[in-house]
Design an enzyme around this catalytic site. Sequence first.
Site, PDB file in Angstrom:
ATOM      1  N   LYS A 133       0.873  -1.176   0.000  1.00 15.17           N
ATOM      2  CA  LYS A 133       0.000   0.000   0.000  1.00 15.17           C
ATOM      3  C   LYS A 133       0.907   1.221   0.000  1.00 15.17           C
ATOM      4  CE  LYS A 133      -3.915  -1.983   2.447  1.00 15.17           C
ATOM      5  NZ  LYS A 133      -4.694  -1.851   3.674  1.00 15.17           N
ATOM      6  N   HIS A 136       2.465   6.956   2.470  1.00 18.35           N
ATOM      7  CA  HIS A 136       2.013   8.334   2.214  1.00 18.35           C
ATOM      8  C   HIS A 136       2.320   9.268   3.373  1.00 18.35           C
ATOM      9  CE1 HIS A 136      -1.397   7.551   4.835  1.00 18.35           C
ATOM     10  NE2 HIS A 136      -1.506   6.388   4.247  1.00 18.35           N
ATOM     11  N   HIS A 139       2.237   8.552   7.062  1.00 15.91           N
ATOM     12  CA  HIS A 139       3.294   7.784   7.724  1.00 15.91           C
ATOM     13  C   HIS A 139       4.464   8.644   8.183  1.00 15.91           C
ATOM     14  CE1 HIS A 139       1.319   4.559   5.295  1.00 15.91           C
ATOM     15  NE2 HIS A 139       1.439   3.932   6.447  1.00 15.91           N
TER      16      HIS A 139
END
Length: 584
Positions: A133, A136, A139
Amino acid sequence: MLEIKKQIALKIIESVAGFNPDAAQNMVLADVCNALEYPPDPNMGDLAFPCFKLSRILRSSPVQIAQNILSRFSCVYVEKAENVNGYLNLFLSLSALAPKVGEILEKGDEYGRPRIGEGKTVVLDYSSPNVAKPFHIGHLGTTVIGHSIKMIHEFAGYKCVGINYLGDWGTQFGKLILAYRMWGSREQVEQGGIDELVSLYVRINLAIEEEKKAAADAGQEVDPVNSLAAKARMEFHKMEQGDAENLSIWKWFIQISLKEYEKTYRQLGITFESYEGESSVTDKMPAQVQKLRDLNLLKLDQGASIVDLSEYNMPPFLILKSDGSTLYATRDIAAAVYRKEKYHFDKSIYVTSAQQSQHFAQLFKVLELMGYEWYNELVHVPYGTVSLEGAKLATRTGNVVLLRDLFAAAIDKVKAVMKEKNTELENEDEVAEAVGVGAVVFYYLSNNRIKDIDFVMEEALSFDGNTGPYVQYTYARCCSVLRKVPEIKPQMYRITEPEEKDLVMVLLKFEEKVRQALNDYEPSVIARYILDVATAFNRFYHNCQILSTEDEKVKLSRLSLVSATRTVLGSAFGLICLKKTEKI
Ligand code: ARG
């Protein structure tokens, strides 16, 4: 400053002993130290001791007490003391402060270390992205706050184990394997890397949604065997059963993802001691589920197994789905127990967004109910959300901004400025990366972690504001002055100008700030302290001649102060993922 505070506190207690020996007996040195304040205005002294609390014990007015202390008080560090409205205002002696600069130089990297973690182990779970995933900007928080908290603990002497608890297990891998088989190819994934995985993942999710919608429109359920959703579940089920082919594809997906994360970690200067993700605890779950069952903690709720936490005003903790499969929560229980057994931690810290606060409160409660006495050594450190001013940054995945793209945009902007200014550095790329990434990190970390923040690139990159580039530039300025002189030898230190004194006072607060950051799990304390140092240094730099001073002794003394500033800034940078830039 802690040493100075301690000496002053001892003298205060001694003075009290002069008029009330019994009360002095009961005064605790650490309390008196902690009571010493930094007054808001320099006219009120460098430190102040409020006498209000003593008033009850000594049965007299704060003003009278301050007067009684004052008439007996003397300390080498204090030049002048005044009694103002129940405060003992203390003005530090410049000749006693000045040698402290020498102490900073002598201790070097050791300066400011609170030696409180020796012999203790701390485990930190941070960053922990979900494989395949996108990584982005959500994080950013866990990654840089987590790493800073780790570095602050390390600085204080703790043995630290950084765990990147990858989200590398769960039904999403069934979906991804299915999508790969239907639409992907080895070459495509090798070439496209994580972006290719993300687009396969996005595509399969859309297809599953469409299928669901089509079935609903026709008034039917999705096919329990042949639908995409069912097939995806099957692929994951096969993984759980140890299917070699699926597991090898899964491992390869993880490698592809890690390659991408590593780039970001390298830019930030972050390393982990362990990459044991969720998959590493799957074999450790059955024992914990059994323990829950033996303790009668598991209840059936519509086919699912839960721990009822209503007594503690929390929703139930979901342990097994109705089909018997395990969940995030189940894995976290097993992981916590495993880490205790493996690392014998004194503290285990989890850094995640505040959206998971409930999950951790439940987790810690369940571990307590399971009889794990170490439940109170577990700490959740939450942080707020990040948004981006407008949607100015392009993204490849539609609605999220990748950390990688954010860093790249910042680095590009720095490069443009460098070109404009014609800086001509040999290692231009390296510097642009350090400053660009540093700007993002510093902007983020100068806010209290729990605050929601809006990221404004323009502000973060400004060289004049309270920014990363500003403090990195200040560091480079110290280096540039020191490059022009041979090594500085120990000598007599002196403070003549107020700017020198202010700078020394700020440098002496380093250890207190580290302790506060450690206690509150708050890297912003360090970021703001760095700003204080930079501001004090730049005032000193602009108002006091350094290299051009005629008096050789004053010159040496000022150079020592520059060197001490470089030491403190360098150590503080290391605590918050900021790279030291010797030239900008
Ligand atoms: N992978 C999770 C996420 O991205 C974070 C994991 C946090 N750590 C943990 N032990 N639960 O949301």
